[in-house]
Design an enzyme around this catalytic site. Sequence first.
Site, PDB file in Angstrom:
ATOM      1  CG  ASP A 336      -1.753  -1.421   1.348  1.00 27.91           C
ATOM      2  OD1 ASP A 336      -2.294  -0.817  -0.138  1.00 27.91           O
ATOM      3  OD2 ASP A 336      -2.710  -1.202   2.294  1.00 27.91           O
ATOM      4  CE  LYS A 358      -6.653   7.650  -2.879  1.00 26.53           C
ATOM      5  NZ  LYS A 358      -7.409   7.961  -1.489  1.00 26.53           N
ATOM      6  N   GLY A 389       0.457  -0.370   5.957  1.00 24.60           N
ATOM      7  CA  GLY A 389       0.946   0.491   6.558  1.00 24.60           C
ATOM      8  C   GLY A 389       0.384  -0.231   7.945  1.00 24.60           C
ATOM      9  CB  THR A 419      -0.899   1.180  14.814  1.00 26.02           C
ATOM     10  OG1 THR A 419      -1.797   1.750  14.273  1.00 26.02           O
ATOM     11  CG2 THR A 419      -0.954   1.276  16.612  1.00 26.02           C
ATOM     12  CG  MET A 475      -7.721   7.386   7.674  1.00 29.48           C
ATOM     13  SD  MET A 475      -9.211   6.677   6.770  1.00 29.48           S
ATOM     14  CE  MET A 475      -8.831   5.591   8.453  1.00 29.48           C
TER      15      MET A 475
END
Length: 805
Positions: A336, A358, A389, A419, A475
């Site tokens: 990713d 992306k 990730g 994390t 996010m």
Amino acid sequence: MNIKVGTRGSTLARVQSQWLIDVLAKAHPQIKFEMVIIKTKGDLVQDKPLDKIGDKGLFTKELEDALLSGVIHMAIHSMKDMPSQLPEGLMLTLPTVREDPRDVLLTPHKIDSLAALPQGAVVATGSKRRISQLKKLRPDVEIVGIRGNIDTRIRKMQEQKLDGIILAAAGLKRIGRFVDDAYETVALPEKTFIPAPAQGILAVEIRADNELVKDLMKAISDPDTIVQMNGERSFLKTLNGSCHIPVGAYVEMKNESIKIYGLYGLEDMSRVVTRSIEGPPEEAEALGKELGLECYKAVHTKPGKVYLAGGGCGDPGLLTVKAMGVLKRADVIVYDALVNESFLNEAKEGAEIVYVGKRAGNHAMPQEDINALLIEKGLEGKTVLRLKGGDPYVFGRGGEEGEDLYDADVPFEVIPGITSVIGGLAYAGIPITHRDCVSSFHVITGHLKSNAYDGSSDLDWPVLGKLKGTIVFLMGVKNLKKICAELVKNGMDAQMPVAVVHRASTPYQRVVVGNLETIYEIATDAKITAPSLIVVGEVVNKREKLRFFDEKPLFGKTIIVTRSREQSSQMSEKIVELGGNPIEYPTIKIVPINEAACDEKVKELDKYTHIVFTSINGVEIFFDSLKRSGKDARAFGKLHITAIGEGTKNSLLSRGLTADFVPDKYVGEELVNGLAPLLTKDSRVLIPRSKNARIYVVQELSKICPVDEIQSYETIREDHVTVDPLEMLKNKEIDYITFTSSTTVEFFVEKIGAQHLAAINAAKCVSIGPQTSKKCLELGIGVDIEAEQYTIQGMLDAILKDTEK
Ligand code: SAH
């Protein structure tokens, strides 16, 4: 004319034979049909599980004998009892319309789906096909065996207080027990709980030469049932199916086409697969065969394994040892956007590397496609590393991937990762908890469904506003304003410290600090974008003392390492230690050459008085040769040893040899000046070294005594490359390019392309010494920094000095 219709004696067999006789009699009133009961072995042995007795044709053999001997004209079976191969001289007629093909769960519980069965329920069924599907859908259910006709089974369910039994809907419907006050009948959809091939179809077996009966049946045949029978039976036949193996098939009739669902597995059920295929109805038989072959292949190829692994939150050192182990041997790596690409250098040669995140202007691969890819590669028997990730289960959709792999029977494991929630904060100097201020932490997605600031939201703000622990939003940058406003609106102190941490633990880390009232403006002014963490809580204040990462001397510096793959890591580790960002772009590769010649020299080592090692590679390859010749360090005897460079010296030391002479500067001239006084005309020098080395040393020393050079290795261009720094060079994202030999310069320019010299020169070029610098200039690269000590450490010292300017 009297047609004798043979059948087994069970109630079901008689009921369904009577049903068929009625249909036939109606279509052919002139003919008389008579039922003849014949007992089969399957009926006689009632106490053993089916798969333990006899072989195929358990319920059919006696009827077939009666057909062949002319006692009966037609034998009626449940199609699902029919073995895929019929005896010589017999055949099946065209089938008449099919009864309900599904399986059903009978249960005393008032439920309407399999999912609603209580946890740990006990369900009875003897069929491997049913067992394997039930286990898959409800791994918690305990499965017990059962035998007997429908009535017996229902009675056993009641007596033994079972939570359910699985039966064919068709039989229940035929004997009128589909709906009953004593139990619920839960239909199991045929696409997710695949029935036995041709379940619900009556099989009429006749002698192949009996044209009359063939025509009688043709008159009552059903076109859809014919297609279904052909497809499902062909699947069964291809797999040579019997009741000993799990096998199921169902043909779904669509408008213009059909879709066949197939299930097949090993006898011990250790591996069961389901697959499907679509095509035109006329090709039902061929499609059934194709699907059968596909299932066969899938069951008999050993599947690989998919590792759902966390790649840590940025710093490559935060990958777990376990994930690194898999990374090195994985056949396929699927990664990713948030994964550090430098990991790819560790991939084995030939590994398939798939980026699914992306990329500028491009969407990420849709989740279903990623899942399908993992399944496909896993089924091919490959070892797949799915690298995400941070941690795969922290807003990483790892759970979805795992569930799909489970459904597809692909073995998988999870390797947790560090994390960003915890590790990223730590790199920003923020401890997620601290005795002084908080006793809990909360991790929230800031990716809100409703972005409008109108009070509507999918987060429970009144609860969040009252939290006393550290809150980390992932996010969330886009919604920073709303997040802060909601928290204050719902009771949180507007002065509560907030930090926004961009690309934590990477060289691009940026941290801004404020409070609920000010942070939005501060972050906007600093142009902080995703990916960032928003941290709300008193712990943010701890950063003043606890920050360590963004204060390191090389923090924020991106440095290309051009050495060989084997030697890069040592340099990269040092760069990381100093807070820098190494980009490993190996340009050279060392390969041993002239092994036989080297072995010859090793055998007569005692003829020499001096030996000169010019590199670690030279030492390693020489020792390989020693080993091949059955020798060890003792072979050096009184030999005088010269080593060029610290690394070479240490490499010898680790093998128990102390170099007698190490020139101060690591260039040829220095070596000749130092060694010459020690030589006489009777000396004899051996120099095992690279084919690409300069002639100078050999030439000079030969003026004094015989010198033998062995070209024991060669430096060639490294073409296995996973990272291409050209884009970064063009974007001026590279601060330094390090060259540790003239060959690295040569191949670097070759690989990047001489047309990109301007981009290369936009970064600062660091050369290890004069020879390397000379090569740089020759090829049009300006040397910004030359190391004072011609070593890796010397280069790093020079870079550090440069950053202080
Ligand atoms: N599984 C990941 C999180 C995936 S969600 C983990 O465990 O870290 C993606 C979000 O994580 C990003 O939008 C950002 O909020 C956060 N994130 C991940 N890595 C980050 C990093 N290095 N720095 C800042 N935020 C990061």
